[in-house]
Design an enzyme around this catalytic site. Structure first.
Site, PDB file in Angstrom:
ATOM      1  N   TYR A 124       0.836  -1.193   0.000  1.00 60.52           N
ATOM      2  CA  TYR A 124       0.000   0.000   0.000  1.00 60.52           C
ATOM      3  C   TYR A 124       0.873   1.245   0.000  1.00 60.52           C
ATOM      4  O   TYR A 124       1.771   1.377   0.840  1.00 60.52           O
ATOM      5  CB  TYR A 124      -0.921   0.020   1.234  1.00 60.52           C
ATOM      6  N   GLN A 186     -10.748   0.805   1.615  1.00 60.57           N
ATOM      7  CA  GLN A 186     -11.232  -0.098   0.567  1.00 60.57           C
ATOM      8  C   GLN A 186     -10.079  -0.834  -0.123  1.00 60.57           C
ATOM      9  O   GLN A 186     -10.241  -1.965  -0.579  1.00 60.57           O
ATOM     10  CB  GLN A 186     -12.143   0.642  -0.427  1.00 60.57           C
ATOM     11  N   ASN A 209      -2.496   6.472   6.730  1.00 59.62           N
ATOM     12  CA  ASN A 209      -3.104   7.279   7.792  1.00 59.62           C
ATOM     13  C   ASN A 209      -3.893   6.381   8.749  1.00 59.62           C
ATOM     14  O   ASN A 209      -3.819   5.159   8.670  1.00 59.62           O
ATOM     15  CB  ASN A 209      -4.013   8.347   7.164  1.00 59.62           C
ATOM     16  N   SER A 233       6.338   8.502  13.014  1.00 62.91           N
ATOM     17  CA  SER A 233       7.774   8.374  12.821  1.00 62.91           C
ATOM     18  C   SER A 233       8.533   9.140  13.906  1.00 62.91           C
ATOM     19  O   SER A 233       8.018  10.087  14.488  1.00 62.91           O
ATOM     20  CB  SER A 233       8.119   8.923  11.439  1.00 62.91           C
ATOM     21  N   GLN A 255      13.023  14.776  10.388  1.00 57.59           N
ATOM     22  CA  GLN A 255      12.032  13.895  10.975  1.00 57.59           C
ATOM     23  C   GLN A 255      10.772  14.668  11.365  1.00 57.59           C
ATOM     24  O   GLN A 255       9.661  14.202  11.164  1.00 57.59           O
ATOM     25  CB  GLN A 255      12.632  13.210  12.209  1.00 57.59           C
ATOM     26  N   HIS A 258       7.765  15.199   9.001  1.00 56.29           N
ATOM     27  CA  HIS A 258       6.917  14.086   8.553  1.00 56.29           C
ATOM     28  C   HIS A 258       5.448  14.306   8.877  1.00 56.29           C
ATOM     29  O   HIS A 258       4.581  14.105   8.037  1.00 56.29           O
ATOM     30  CB  HIS A 258       7.385  12.772   9.173  1.00 56.29           C
ATOM     31  N   GLU A 322      12.809   4.568  16.586  1.00 55.75           N
ATOM     32  CA  GLU A 322      12.776   4.042  15.215  1.00 55.75           C
ATOM     33  C   GLU A 322      14.121   4.327  14.523  1.00 55.75           C
ATOM     34  O   GLU A 322      14.741   3.425  13.991  1.00 55.75           O
ATOM     35  CB  GLU A 322      11.630   4.721  14.454  1.00 55.75           C
ATOM     36  N   HIS A 323      14.537   5.589  14.541  1.00 53.52           N
ATOM     37  CA  HIS A 323      15.830   5.984  13.979  1.00 53.52           C
ATOM     38  C   HIS A 323      16.716   6.509  15.096  1.00 53.52           C
ATOM     39  O   HIS A 323      16.254   7.281  15.935  1.00 53.52           O
ATOM     40  CB  HIS A 323      15.672   7.118  12.959  1.00 53.52           C
ATOM     41  N   ASP A 356      16.600   6.803   4.492  1.00 56.77           N
ATOM     42  CA  ASP A 356      15.229   6.946   3.990  1.00 56.77           C
ATOM     43  C   ASP A 356      15.155   6.675   2.500  1.00 56.77           C
ATOM     44  O   ASP A 356      14.120   6.251   1.992  1.00 56.77           O
ATOM     45  CB  ASP A 356      14.711   8.362   4.267  1.00 56.77           C
ATOM     46  N   HIS A 415       1.527 -40.289  20.205  1.00 59.09           N
ATOM     47  CA  HIS A 415       2.837 -39.740  19.813  1.00 59.09           C
ATOM     48  C   HIS A 415       3.919 -40.796  20.036  1.00 59.09           C
ATOM     49  O   HIS A 415       4.823 -40.964  19.225  1.00 59.09           O
ATOM     50  CB  HIS A 415       3.172 -38.489  20.629  1.00 59.09           C
TER      51      HIS A 415
END
Lengths: 429, 429
Positions: A124, A186, A209, A233, A255, A258, A322-323, A356, A415
């Site tokens: 996506y 959708q 989003n 982020s 950053q 964003h 994250e970074h 990035d 078994h």
């Protein structure tokens, strides 16, 4: 940006908090869209594209000719940049393929793992103001290396039903097998359920989003896997007195632009560096087109002075960014101390933008503290590792009695029988 | 067991369906228990242990002395069996550690990954009739190899507050750092939230009934990761005319005895083998202590005759079984054709019980078709891979212009600035 000098360890937990997002409850909406897609397929997808994107497209799928024509409109300079990035991402991710390694755990007992690409994956790519073609590279390249057979891209169309040329160029370059002009809930619903045009996939990747995030959660109930839990982020920079405050400011702002819910953290053992970085931010932010967004993100953000770099690293591990940029003397030597982070950038010239876009590492990374338990996207995210074993008569004779004892103790007689019946025959030979 | 001769490809989808489980909606109950644990910590955990397990333990944590004393009561023969299994599991999983490999994607741009153990992991071991000490091995051994610092085990006590000796023996052998006599929703809640005695963990592993499964889903909302989506255990056997029907029957029954919702599938290109296997099942099942359970599971199960082994493999890939036994001539040569499976057993002597206990492979595997997108548990499940990069001046000069072009095209000016500000300085040198 709030400044905080020498917080006590008791204050760390509060400082590690991410901004609370007042998320709307979108469960009911996503469930409604998914249910309609289940019932009406493409018709429902087209209906919601009309409602949410303001256009009912003639067809959901782009033809090969449409993709080629669109891709061609990408400026030559940008094409070259995308090709350079692709080459680096490809090189880094190709090395992630695991070689088959047969382990004989006991003579006659051979065990190994084999990797298989997940057959159908959905990618996506959000629409909106900026076309995130870089994310096409970051997801489609590892998918292709992993050997995924179908790599399906969904992205919302503009009001004319068009897709940004650079997205189509990146798709064409990376072996995307189909492109659909569908976005939002959708798109995720169609990938999770399958429609007349859009096939059901095994795993869904990509940012989005809050609607897309909610839809990906709903997709889990349809037996589809997803890449990572979503969150805004974030970047944490550790800077000592060798750092250039202008660079640190530029990195923090890269950053902050964003989104208003992004968060940046500056840690330093030097009050001077903090003060100079804040000054540089004030100056640099004024020139940014996304200044309003960056200023909002800076309101969630903190500059923290701690006694030593060791404490800065401890704080960073507690925050699990994250970074993480280590902009300090001999940055490499601190690598071993980092236990929780998505991606780490070492030294004055390793800016986050490099990762990035073009250095080769992936930019789809765990946010919101998830770096404590999740890795970023890699070839691993697009494969399954299947274990295999081949046991000979001798092998079963060696380990069989242990299996029998353990199965009996777990009260699983059948078994045990599966081994006993074979061992009995082998004894009689 | 229903027999089905040469179903058409159109019938396959229905044959691949798993038995539908009428799952109670346990969301409200789990939410209530979690909320109380958040408010009252250990008191809430003890309260629900009283309600669900019929005992309020004096203390939730076992002391080292209690663990040692309990472990000692494990019979010597079983101790030896567990040690053999441990050695094999350790050998197989140790080979899964990834070696650091620095990739220079462009001269001056060095990128690599480093693995870090997830710091705190929780392992849940169900109680009930059978003590699943084998699952302790399957989860704690890879956790220890991964370098997890805290490996916490929760398991429900019996009515006297005791834990089965073999579970304690396995825990002691595999570096478990703490054992709590807590089960069910309250165990998962305590691990997800943290209490006075039980620390909050980063990831929760382990099987369980529908209460535990529901609680693990709820734990996801608390930022904790989980191992795998849950589902009943399953086995698919592909047998040709070289297979011994008695062995095939024993293997199918070893899976069927797990639970009434288990499913076993027999695929063959030989009607004779199917008929003889069904006969052998009828005979063998009578002697099983868990006969009633196995018979219920057999009601969900199918024996399917297809024209060729190639079709059997196609069907198996469509079904995506947790366990797959290829009991046929030259089984190895079909390995490449398997795209969706959790763990594969090749030949007449590779019974599933071997992988369940002692061959070395892991027995925590994707069920319910999840083998299409998930791998089984391995060392990978207990680590994060952090990407690192170190870019030199020359490196940034090489890739910087591409980053600038891409950031500009994505309308992220601050991302571009972070590069431009450095390139400008480098030009001026």
């Amino acid at each position: 940006m709030k400044t905080c000098i020498n917080p006590t360890p008791q204050q760390w937990a509060a400082l590690c908090q991410r901004p609370q997002i007042a998320a709307e409850n979108l469960e009911e909406l996503t469930r409604q869209v998914f249910t309609e897609i289940q019932r009406n397929g493409d018709v429902a997808v087209a209906k919601y594209t009309g409602i949410f994107d303001g256009i009912v497209p003639n067809s959901l799928a782009l033809t090969a000719a449409e993709i080629a024509a669109g891709a061609q409109r990408t400026p030559a300079e940008l094409q070259a940049a995308i090709q350079l990035a692709k080459a680096n991402i490809e090189k880094f991710h190709t090395a992630q393929i695991e070689q088959k390694q047969i382990i004989e755990t006991t003579p006659g007992v051979a065990c190994w793992r084999e990797s298989r690409g997940i057959e159908r994956v959905g990618i996506y790519i959000p629409g909106g103001s900026a076309p995130l073609f870089s994310t096409v590279l970051m997801l489609a390249i590892p998918a292709q290396i992993a050997g995924c057979k179908e790599i399906i891209l969904c992205t919302p169309p503009d009001k004319q039903g068009n897709i940004n040329p650079a997205i189509l160029y990146a798709a064409q370059l990376t072996g995307i097998t189909a492109v659909y002009r569908v976005g939002g809930i959708q798109a995720i619903g169609a990938l999770a359920i399958g429609t007349q045009s859009i096939p059901k996939v095994d795993k869904i990747f990509g940012p989005g989003n809050q609607y897309v995030t909610a839809a990906k959660q709903t997709a889990l109930n349809y037996g589809v896997a997803i890449d990572l839990p979503a969150g805004p982020s974030e970047l944490l920079v550790i800077a000592d007195d060798t750092a250039n405050p202008e660079y640190v400011a530029a990195d923090l702002l890269s950053q902050a632009e964003h989104g208003p819910d992004s968060q940046v953290i500056l840690l330093s053992n030097s009050e001077v560096i903090v003060a100079n970085t804040l000054k540089a931010i004030d100056k640099q932010v004024k020139a940014l087109p996304r200044k309003e967004i960056a200023l909002k993100a800076l309101q969630n953000s903190k500059a923290i002075v701690l006694g030593t770099l060791a404490e800065c690293l401890d704080f960073s591990n507690a925050y699990a960014p994250e970074h993480l940029i280590l902009n300090c003397r001999d940055a490499e030597k601190y690598g071993d101390k980092i236990t929780n982070a998505g991606s780490v950038f070492l030294g004055n010239y390793s800016c986050e933008s490099a990762g990035d876009y073009a250095s080769g590492t992936n930019h789809t990374l765990p946010t919101n503290g998830y770096a404590r338990s999740y890795s970023g996207v890699s070839v691993d995210s697009f494969i399954k590792k299947i274990t295999f074993q081949k046991i000979s008569k001798e092998g079963l004779q060696a380990i069989g009695p242990a299996i029998e004892a353990m199965a009996a103790a777990e009260q699983l007689q059948a078994h045990k029988n599966a081994v006993s019946i074979r061992l009995k025959d082998l004894k009689n030979v």
